[in-house]
Design an enzyme around this catalytic site. Structure first.
Site, PDB file in Angstrom:
ATOM      1  N   LYS A 189       3.623  -8.460 -21.159  1.00 49.01           N
ATOM      2  CA  LYS A 189       2.844  -6.980 -21.181  1.00 49.01           C
ATOM      3  C   LYS A 189       1.707  -7.079 -21.820  1.00 49.01           C
ATOM      4  O   LYS A 189       0.756  -6.225 -21.535  1.00 49.01           O
ATOM      5  CB  LYS A 189       4.049  -6.102 -22.378  1.00 49.01           C
ATOM      6  CG  LYS A 189       5.280  -5.799 -21.769  1.00 49.01           C
ATOM      7  CD  LYS A 189       5.548  -4.687 -20.710  1.00 49.01           C
ATOM      8  CE  LYS A 189       5.259  -5.315 -19.237  1.00 49.01           C
ATOM      9  NZ  LYS A 189       6.280  -5.735 -18.711  1.00 49.01           N
ATOM     10  N   TRP A 216      -3.746  -1.832  -1.258  1.00 49.35           N
ATOM     11  CA  TRP A 216      -4.008  -3.085  -2.137  1.00 49.35           C
ATOM     12  C   TRP A 216      -4.121  -3.943  -1.081  1.00 49.35           C
ATOM     13  O   TRP A 216      -3.281  -4.349  -0.467  1.00 49.35           O
ATOM     14  CB  TRP A 216      -2.436  -3.343  -2.662  1.00 49.35           C
ATOM     15  CG  TRP A 216      -2.435  -4.219  -3.854  1.00 49.35           C
ATOM     16  CD1 TRP A 216      -3.055  -4.258  -5.138  1.00 49.35           C
ATOM     17  CD2 TRP A 216      -2.013  -5.817  -3.487  1.00 49.35           C
ATOM     18  NE1 TRP A 216      -2.713  -5.453  -5.681  1.00 49.35           N
ATOM     19  CE2 TRP A 216      -2.196  -6.479  -4.861  1.00 49.35           C
ATOM     20  CE3 TRP A 216      -1.536  -6.216  -2.572  1.00 49.35           C
ATOM     21  CZ2 TRP A 216      -1.919  -7.751  -5.050  1.00 49.35           C
ATOM     22  CZ3 TRP A 216      -1.340  -7.767  -2.738  1.00 49.35           C
ATOM     23  CH2 TRP A 216      -1.477  -8.337  -4.016  1.00 49.35           C
ATOM     24  N   CYS A 228       1.015  -1.000   0.169  1.00 47.95           N
ATOM     25  CA  CYS A 228      -0.012  -0.005  -0.005  1.00 47.95           C
ATOM     26  C   CYS A 228       0.943   1.324  -0.068  1.00 47.95           C
ATOM     27  O   CYS A 228       2.073   1.094   0.148  1.00 47.95           O
ATOM     28  CB  CYS A 228      -0.745  -0.015   1.235  1.00 47.95           C
ATOM     29  SG  CYS A 228      -1.829  -1.451   1.589  1.00 47.95           S
ATOM     30  N   GLU A 260      -0.770  -8.150 -19.068  1.00 50.27           N
ATOM     31  CA  GLU A 260      -1.001  -7.325 -18.029  1.00 50.27           C
ATOM     32  C   GLU A 260      -1.910  -6.396 -18.088  1.00 50.27           C
ATOM     33  O   GLU A 260      -2.807  -5.958 -17.190  1.00 50.27           O
ATOM     34  CB  GLU A 260       0.321  -6.546 -17.668  1.00 50.27           C
ATOM     35  CG  GLU A 260       1.576  -7.653 -16.795  1.00 50.27           C
ATOM     36  CD  GLU A 260       2.631  -6.939 -16.613  1.00 50.27           C
ATOM     37  OE1 GLU A 260       2.986  -6.933 -15.352  1.00 50.27           O
ATOM     38  OE2 GLU A 260       3.127  -6.375 -17.469  1.00 50.27           O
ATOM     39  N   ASN A 291       1.132  -0.554   5.991  1.00 50.09           N
ATOM     40  CA  ASN A 291       1.426  -1.065   4.591  1.00 50.09           C
ATOM     41  C   ASN A 291       2.209  -2.473   5.045  1.00 50.09           C
ATOM     42  O   ASN A 291       3.019  -2.263   5.641  1.00 50.09           O
ATOM     43  CB  ASN A 291       2.367  -0.064   3.733  1.00 50.09           C
ATOM     44  CG  ASN A 291       3.092  -1.079   2.784  1.00 50.09           C
ATOM     45  OD1 ASN A 291       2.384  -2.110   2.151  1.00 50.09           O
ATOM     46  ND2 ASN A 291       4.141  -0.635   2.282  1.00 50.09           N
ATOM     47  N   GLY A 292       1.425  -3.483   4.892  1.00 51.14           N
ATOM     48  CA  GLY A 292       2.231  -4.673   4.996  1.00 51.14           C
ATOM     49  C   GLY A 292       1.153  -6.025   5.767  1.00 51.14           C
ATOM     50  O   GLY A 292      -0.136  -5.670   5.377  1.00 51.14           O
ATOM     51  N   GLU A 351       8.497 -11.888 -22.440  1.00 52.59           N
ATOM     52  CA  GLU A 351       8.296 -10.510 -21.750  1.00 52.59           C
ATOM     53  C   GLU A 351       7.053 -10.067 -22.682  1.00 52.59           C
ATOM     54  O   GLU A 351       6.083  -8.976 -22.153  1.00 52.59           O
ATOM     55  CB  GLU A 351       9.493  -9.529 -21.745  1.00 52.59           C
ATOM     56  CG  GLU A 351       9.305  -8.119 -21.655  1.00 52.59           C
ATOM     57  CD  GLU A 351       8.598  -7.857 -19.916  1.00 52.59           C
ATOM     58  OE1 GLU A 351       8.462  -9.032 -19.117  1.00 52.59           O
ATOM     59  OE2 GLU A 351       8.451  -6.761 -19.703  1.00 52.59           O
ATOM     60  N   HIS A 361       5.444 -28.502 -30.348  1.00 53.08           N
ATOM     61  CA  HIS A 361       5.144 -29.214 -29.384  1.00 53.08           C
ATOM     62  C   HIS A 361       3.806 -28.886 -28.525  1.00 53.08           C
ATOM     63  O   HIS A 361       3.586 -29.275 -27.491  1.00 53.08           O
ATOM     64  CB  HIS A 361       6.192 -29.865 -28.368  1.00 53.08           C
ATOM     65  CG  HIS A 361       7.583 -29.990 -29.241  1.00 53.08           C
ATOM     66  ND1 HIS A 361       7.646 -31.307 -29.787  1.00 53.08           N
ATOM     67  CD2 HIS A 361       8.633 -29.348 -29.590  1.00 53.08           C
ATOM     68  CE1 HIS A 361       8.838 -31.280 -30.391  1.00 53.08           C
ATOM     69  NE2 HIS A 361       9.579 -30.208 -30.273  1.00 53.08           N
ATOM     70  N   ARG A 417       1.210   1.865  -6.004  1.00 55.28           N
ATOM     71  CA  ARG A 417       1.626   0.805  -4.890  1.00 55.28           C
ATOM     72  C   ARG A 417       0.268   0.000  -4.522  1.00 55.28           C
ATOM     73  O   ARG A 417       0.298  -0.865  -3.787  1.00 55.28           O
ATOM     74  CB  ARG A 417       2.092   1.374  -3.482  1.00 55.28           C
ATOM     75  CG  ARG A 417       3.224   2.132  -3.841  1.00 55.28           C
ATOM     76  CD  ARG A 417       3.881   2.859  -2.485  1.00 55.28           C
ATOM     77  NE  ARG A 417       4.243   1.618  -1.661  1.00 55.28           N
ATOM     78  CZ  ARG A 417       5.265   0.922  -1.588  1.00 55.28           C
ATOM     79  NH1 ARG A 417       6.194   1.147  -2.395  1.00 55.28           N
ATOM     80  NH2 ARG A 417       5.370   0.044  -0.664  1.00 55.28           N
ATOM     81  N   LYS A 443       2.378  -2.578  -8.444  1.00 57.91           N
ATOM     82  CA  LYS A 443       3.865  -2.183  -8.915  1.00 57.91           C
ATOM     83  C   LYS A 443       4.984  -3.021  -8.221  1.00 57.91           C
ATOM     84  O   LYS A 443       5.986  -3.386  -8.525  1.00 57.91           O
ATOM     85  CB  LYS A 443       4.087  -0.702  -8.993  1.00 57.91           C
ATOM     86  CG  LYS A 443       5.451  -0.303  -9.430  1.00 57.91           C
ATOM     87  CD  LYS A 443       5.352   0.016 -10.945  1.00 57.91           C
ATOM     88  CE  LYS A 443       6.818  -0.206 -11.394  1.00 57.91           C
ATOM     89  NZ  LYS A 443       6.878  -0.819 -13.016  1.00 57.91           N
TER      90      LYS A 443
HETATM   91  C1  G6P Z   1       5.145  -7.009 -10.018  1.00 58.73           C
HETATM   92  C2  G6P Z   1       5.018  -5.754 -11.118  1.00 58.73           C
HETATM   93  C3  G6P Z   1       5.990  -6.517 -12.441  1.00 58.73           C
HETATM   94  C4  G6P Z   1       7.172  -6.680 -11.887  1.00 58.73           C
HETATM   95  C5  G6P Z   1       7.326  -7.776 -10.665  1.00 58.73           C
HETATM   96  C6  G6P Z   1       8.790  -8.018 -10.021  1.00 58.73           C
HETATM   97  O1  G6P Z   1       4.413  -7.987 -10.532  1.00 58.73           O
HETATM   98  O2  G6P Z   1       3.650  -5.757 -11.448  1.00 58.73           O
HETATM   99  O3  G6P Z   1       5.805  -5.251 -13.319  1.00 58.73           O
HETATM  100  O4  G6P Z   1       8.115  -7.159 -12.725  1.00 58.73           O
HETATM  101  O5  G6P Z   1       6.267  -7.399  -9.613  1.00 58.73           O
HETATM  102  O6  G6P Z   1       9.001  -6.687  -9.441  1.00 58.73           O
HETATM  103  P1  G6P Z   1      10.314  -6.009  -9.019  1.00 58.73           P
HETATM  104  O7  G6P Z   1      10.281  -4.808  -8.428  1.00 58.73           O
HETATM  105  O8  G6P Z   1      10.898  -7.001  -8.048  1.00 58.73           O
HETATM  106  O9  G6P Z   1      10.849  -6.004 -10.318  1.00 58.73           O
END
Ligand code: G6P
Length: 615
Positions: free
Chosen positions: A492, A75, A2, A495, A101-102, A488, A511, A27, A610
């Site tokens: 993207k 969150w 959060c 997500e 937060n936690g 990746e 396969h 966050r 994030k």
């Molecule tokens: C979350 C974010 C991703 C990120 C991942 C790892 O899932 O949405 O974008 O790649 O965490 O985060 P970090 O800060 O450890 O790279």
């Protein structure tokens, strides 16, 4: 996971806190709340939804006067996102109020105890348990707020960054941290509290980052007193001068942070190697590597631990390290690694990659590796983050703040740092010649300009997005260095547009995924000239004969794939090893445009955050 903000000083707290919450929405953004104190009363307002929803709610519910306040953007971890579970939370007496937060792991047993003692709970949160525990301690021990917080936290198992104030002590906020970040901005007779420095960067550049197991009492006109939560010992505050500025954290004219961050990649990559790489003198200098060169050179292997996009950067680095430095590499999801009793020795070097530096699983994997004697090196973006501090040494990516939840510039700058490390080790080991060493550096130096060139495909990529935006599935294929890029690219798209997408090694398509291919399936194939080109062309033929729609990512001037594919997006030529830094650009743009066309919330996709500070 959060965002928390607080203010105590001579200005109105409300606008500072609201603006701060907006900056911290990356966050978490399922609910938000604020508590202000005007010298007499606590005024609290909170709601499910985003910070803009909170603004509406506040306008209807409370007057916003007051020079002390705390705010929260959530969150959810315990309790669904709703008004009641939103923070701040009152204690039963209504005198204390908290943001958190936690996660408090032992909250159920604490709640049982408190219930026996007559406490009642309005929400399902662990946080409301904590504030009542603090109240209970305060009453029973007849102590001040700071002491009560300290005693209570010593009974708590879990992670927290908290800010608490007491209606009867209107000139102080008590904060503490364990496992979740907390910064204190030091202004002229005013103090700011936040999960990172972005909420207070325009007011002060001086900040204290609390360490784990530290708490601070922040007093109006008096200052900050820091203590260890466990043994009450005083800690000398270390005030850092912040290097970021406001412009860096605002959208800078782009519609979304994600697009801004995609376009920042040329400068971000340059910032990553700036001062570290001198091709003319054939030098790569990175203090964290130099100081531990022996350890790196004696390592039996490198184990990379990371999550999400950072894990994909780790996979790219596996190819790079093994090819250049001939060191065996294993790439692990941190969440799997930490729980599977891995074989780790003091001859292992563990590289932890994390944009935020706060990802709980990565942090736990680091702790595990350290406990087994491995040397742990961090590749982080956020300076002073938990992972940056927990590792034995490291290298920052210097990408600047990344706000869009879908990671872009973090990925390319992570690859850049890892390439620098691999090159430096390769040179030290003698696995590449000095000519090759210099040649790689010269090529890397050209990458920012080439990324700019790759970004010129933006309009064309948008036109492709228009054609395929309604597809329900996408396949992404690549080989070698560009296999992780395929993963990746698919991530993207998933997500931010919520379209199902899979990344696959191009040859492995036979396969399984080939069964999915028909005329409705768009398939993005990375087919750069140097990367097993002929093999990938054969894969494209296989797709074509099954009527799949082919979007080729090709090297400038390509003619072969152009004849086969429905669309080709060109990227400049480079070394094969550096090609992920270029091929990833159109994939980022493709997912961005599709998400915008589908009217999705690009910067804050549903269910994601994030910085994932829970396991
Ligand atoms: C979350 C974010 C991703 C990120 C991942 C790892 O899932 O949405 O974008 O790649 O965490 O985060 P970090 O800060 O450890 O790279």
């Amino acid at each position: 996971m959060c965002g928390i903000v607080g203010y105590i000083g001579h200005r109105e707290a409300y606008p500072i806190i609201m603006k701060g919450l907006q900056r911290l929405e990356y966050r978490g953004y399922d609910s938000a709340g604020i508590a202000l104190f005007d010298g007499n009363n606590i005024k609290l307002s909170k709601t499910k939804g985003k910070v803009v929803d909170l603004e509406d709610r506040v306008a209807k519910e409370i007057n916003t006067e007051g020079s002390l306040g705390i705010g929260h953007t959530r969150w959810a971890t315990h309790g669904v996102p709703n008004d009641v579970n939103s923070h701040p939370h009152y204690s039963n007496s209504g005198n204390l109020v908290i943001i958190h937060n936690g996660i408090i792991e032992n909250y159920e047993s604490l709640k049982k105890e408190l219930t026996k003692r007559g406490y009642t709970f309005k929400s399902d949160t662990d946080t409301e348990v904590l504030i009542n525990l603090i109240e209970d301690v305060k009453k029973n021990e007849n102590t001040k707020l700071g002491k009560a917080v300290q005693i209570a936290l010593n009974q708590v198992v879990g992670a927290y960054a908290i800010a608490v104030f007491d209606k009867n002590k209107p000139n102080e906020i008590v904060v503490a941290r364990l496992g979740s970040p907390l910064a204190i901005g030091i202004g002229e007779d005013e103090f700011f509290i936040a999960s990172d420095a972005s909420p207070f960067i325009e007011y002060t550049k001086n900040a204290i980052y609390l360490e784990d197991e530290e708490m601070a009492i922040v007093r109006r006109n008096k200052g900050v007193k820091i203590r260890k939560i466990k043994d009450d010992s005083l800690v000398d505050p270390y005030i850092q001068e912040l290097q970021i500025n406001l412009e860096q954290i605002e959208k800078g004219g782009f519609d979304h942070f994600m697009l801004k961050e995609i376009y920042e990649q040329p400068s971000a990559i340059q910032d990553t190697f700036r001062g570290r790489m001198l091709p003319k003198d054939a030098i790569i200098k990175m203090a964290g590597v130099e100081d531990n060169m022996k350890t790196f050179l004696n390592a039996d292997r490198i184990i990379v631990v990371a999550c999400g996009t950072s894990w994909h950067a780790g996979l790219v680095s596996e190819y790079i390290f093994e090819n250049l430095a001939r060191i065996p590499v294993e790439v692990e999801y941190a969440s799997e690694f930490r729980y599977r009793n891995p074989v780790i020795t003091d001859k292992d070097v563990v590289i932890a990659i994390s944009q935020s530096g706060e990802t709980a699983d990565t942090l736990a994997a680091i702790k595990l590796a350290k406990s087994k004697g491995a040397f742990v090196f961090g590749v982080c973006n956020v300076v002073g983050s938990s992972i940056a501090r927990e590792t034995d040494a490291g290298a920052y990516t210097h990408a600047g703040p990344e706000i869009g939840v879908a990671s872009t510039k973090a990925f390319t700058t992570q690859i850049t740092v890892l390439t620098l490390i691999a090159l430096r080790l390769a040179r030290a080991k003698g696995t590449i010649t000095s000519t090759e060493f210099r040649h790689h550096m010269i090529e890397l130096e050209l990458i920012p300009e080439k990324v700019k060139k790759a970004l010129e495909s933006d309009d064309y990529v948008r036109s492709i997005a228009e054609i395929y935006k309604d597809a329900s599935n996408f396949l992404y294929l690549g080989r070698g260095y560009n296999f992780p890029v395929a993963l990746e690219g698919a991530l993207k798209l998933k997500e931010i547009s919520y379209i199902h997408a899979e990344g696959y090694p191009a040859a492995e398509m036979k396969h399984g995924p080939i069964a999915l291919i028909d005329e409705n399936m768009p398939i993005v194939v990375i087919a750069t000239r140097k990367g097993h080109y002929d093999k990938v062309v054969s894969n494209i033929e296989e797709i074509k004969s099954r009527s799949g729609k082919i979007i080729g990512i090709v090297t400038e001037g390509d003619t072969t794939v152009k004849k086969l594919a429905d669309h080709v997006i060109e990227v400049p030529e480079s070394l094969e090893l550096l090609s992920p830094l270029l091929t990833t650009i159109p994939l980022q743009l493709l997912s961005y445009h599709i998400a915008v066309m589908l009217d999705k919330n690009v910067d804050q996709p549903r269910n994601l955050a994030k910085s994932v500070t829970v396991e």
